[in-house]
Design a protein around this motif. Structure first.
Motif, mmCIF file in Angstrom:
data_model
loop_
_atom_site.group_PDB
_atom_site.id
_atom_site.type_symbol
_atom_site.label_atom_id
_atom_site.label_comp_id
_atom_site.label_asym_id
_atom_site.label_seq_id
_atom_site.Cartn_x
_atom_site.Cartn_y
_atom_site.Cartn_z
ATOM 1 N N LEU A 155 6.026 10.121 -9.393
ATOM 2 C CA LEU A 155 6.115 9.518 -8.054
ATOM 3 C C LEU A 155 5.324 10.400 -7.099
ATOM 4 O O LEU A 155 5.509 11.619 -7.079
ATOM 5 N N ARG A 156 4.443 9.777 -6.325
ATOM 6 C CA ARG A 156 3.617 10.537 -5.382
ATOM 7 C C ARG A 156 3.759 9.941 -3.988
ATOM 8 O O ARG A 156 3.754 8.709 -3.831
ATOM 9 N N ILE A 157 3.888 10.796 -3.003
ATOM 10 C CA ILE A 157 3.957 10.363 -1.607
ATOM 11 C C ILE A 157 2.751 10.948 -0.874
ATOM 12 O O ILE A 157 2.448 12.142 -1.016
ATOM 13 N N THR A 158 2.092 10.096 -0.099
ATOM 14 C CA THR A 158 1.013 10.572 0.761
ATOM 15 C C THR A 158 1.221 10.010 2.170
ATOM 16 O O THR A 158 1.969 9.052 2.358
ATOM 17 N N SER A 159 0.554 10.619 3.123
ATOM 18 C CA SER A 159 0.565 10.062 4.483
ATOM 19 C C SER A 159 -0.701 10.486 5.203
ATOM 20 O O SER A 159 -1.355 11.469 4.812
ATOM 21 N N ALA A 328 4.120 5.888 5.741
ATOM 22 C CA ALA A 328 3.658 6.679 4.597
ATOM 23 C C ALA A 328 3.399 5.769 3.393
ATOM 24 O O ALA A 328 3.627 4.549 3.450
ATOM 25 N N SER A 329 2.918 6.375 2.305
ATOM 26 C CA SER A 329 2.639 5.631 1.070
ATOM 27 C C SER A 329 3.385 6.278 -0.085
ATOM 28 O O SER A 329 3.543 7.504 -0.122
ATOM 29 N N GLN A 339 2.420 1.140 0.935
ATOM 30 C CA GLN A 339 1.128 1.688 1.356
ATOM 31 C C GLN A 339 1.052 1.621 2.874
ATOM 32 O O GLN A 339 1.132 0.550 3.469
ATOM 33 N N ASP A 340 0.923 2.776 3.496
ATOM 34 C CA ASP A 340 0.890 2.866 4.964
ATOM 35 C C ASP A 340 2.054 2.091 5.593
ATOM 36 O O ASP A 340 1.894 1.399 6.608
#
Ligand SMILES: [Fe+2]
Length: 353
Positions: A155-159, A328-329, A339-340
């Motif tokens: 699981l990956r979280i990006t922002s 966030a994504s 996504q966003d």
């Protein structure tokens, strides 16, 4: 909300929970329980023909002075049922337990669930319960998220603010925690109201950077983040929290527990409740609401710190943060779930209304 409206709301909720005539239904109350909720749940259970009892527990004798707070939603796992053997045994005999105390993250709740008792926690004020009552395809969409979590290994979280953190899954994630606001299966826990899905990462296998940004929400503060907080995570634990006032505030809270496990990375998932309000915390009484709006709003990314006994881990710390990120994504094995801030998979999106 009138007493009659509250009764009707709880009857509807118990119908969702498939409370049946003759079923044993327990209502657990404590020193901080709303008396109108206790009375309305007892009456609602009786209307449905259940054999209802109420167990009212006193404030425990043992001291919780070692914890920095006992505020609503800030202390988890220590409850009036902690170590109360006779109470636990009685509650295990119920088909359904209405938890008006807040047993979440406690070993007592796990023991009761293992006996086959389904558990429904209720804290929020009436207007939030009514607004977020489970509806339509809520459950299907949450279960779709759960199936994806169960088969994923990363699981990956990006922002856009700079977050990039990866959690390894598998140790605890084959049975994700689903929340859709009611429970109709033996031994299953849920919290009325709210729709979201999450799991716990492998021990010591989450690393990266989280940048909290204005508009994100930190529980139990029930406050918006207003300046960037740079959080470094290494091998499953937060190793640094940098920034301005908001960072200092967060770090001070975690330090106050004097417990390394307060810094552990805990459950992680995303919100699917279109009736939950991102800005709900601006509209609530902090003393009487727990903040399901912020935890569940559609398209949030929710991560946390602290205990993992819910899924069989050994961290029992009562220190627990829930942090909701807006915009966030979140990716599972590279595939976007959010996504966003927008839910991506068709089986989780609001397409059926
Ligand atoms: Fe949590």
């Amino acid at each position: 909300m009138s007493a009659i409206d509250l009764l009707n709301l709880f009857i509807r909720e118990l119908e969702l929970c498939k409370v049946k005539p003759g079923e044993v239904m327990a209502v657990l109350t404590g020193p901080q329980t709303r008396s109108d909720y206790a009375e309305a749940f007892v009456a609602a259970g009786q209307r449905l023909g259940a054999e209802v009892f109420r167990l009212d527990l006193p404030t425990p004798v043992q001291s919780w002075a070692a914890t920095p707070t006992t505020a609503q939603g800030a202390l988890w796992g220590l409850t009036p049922l902690t170590g109360h053997r006779s109470g636990i045994e009685i509650l295990k005999r119920a088909g359904i337990l209405i938890d008006l105390v807040g047993l979440l993250h406690s070993p007592e709740q796990i023991e009761i669930q293992k006996a086959g008792t389904r558990v429904l926690m209720v804290v929020e004020p009436p207007d939030i319960l009514a607004r977020m009552l489970a509806r339509g395809d809520t459950r299907e969409r949450v279960e779709a998220g759960g199936r994806r979590l169960a088969r994923s290994s990363q699981l990956r979280i990006t922002s856009k603010a700079g977050t990039d953190i990866t959690y390894q899954l598998g140790q605890y994630s084959r049975k994700p925690i689903l929340q859709y606001g009611y429970t109709d299966e033996p031994g299953r826990w849920d919290h009325f109201p709210g729709a979201f899905v999450y799991t716990w990462p492998n021990e010591a296998q989450s690393s990266g950077t989280i940048v909290l940004h204005e508009g994100d929400i930190i529980f139990p503060f029930k406050e918006f983040v207003r300046s960037d907080i740079h959080i470094t995570v290494r091998d499953g634990f937060i190793t640094s929290i940098e920034g301005g006032f908001d960072a200092t505030h967060l770090r001070y809270f975690l330090d106050a527990w004097n417990d390394p496990d307060a810094f552990a990375m805990a459950h992680v998932g995303w919100g699917l409740d279109e009736m939950a309000l991102w800005n709900g915390i601006s509209l609530i009484n902090k003393e009487t609401a727990i903040g399901q709006d912020g935890r569940a709003f559609y398209g949030n990314v929710l991560w946390s710190t602290g205990p993992n006994t819910d899924v069989g881990g050994t961290r029992t710390t009562p220190a627990h943060l829930d942090i909701a990120m807006k915009g966030a994504s979140l990716y599972l094995d590279g595939e976007p779930m959010v996504q966003d801030g927008e839910v991506v998979p068709a089986d989780m999106r609001l397409t059926k209304r």
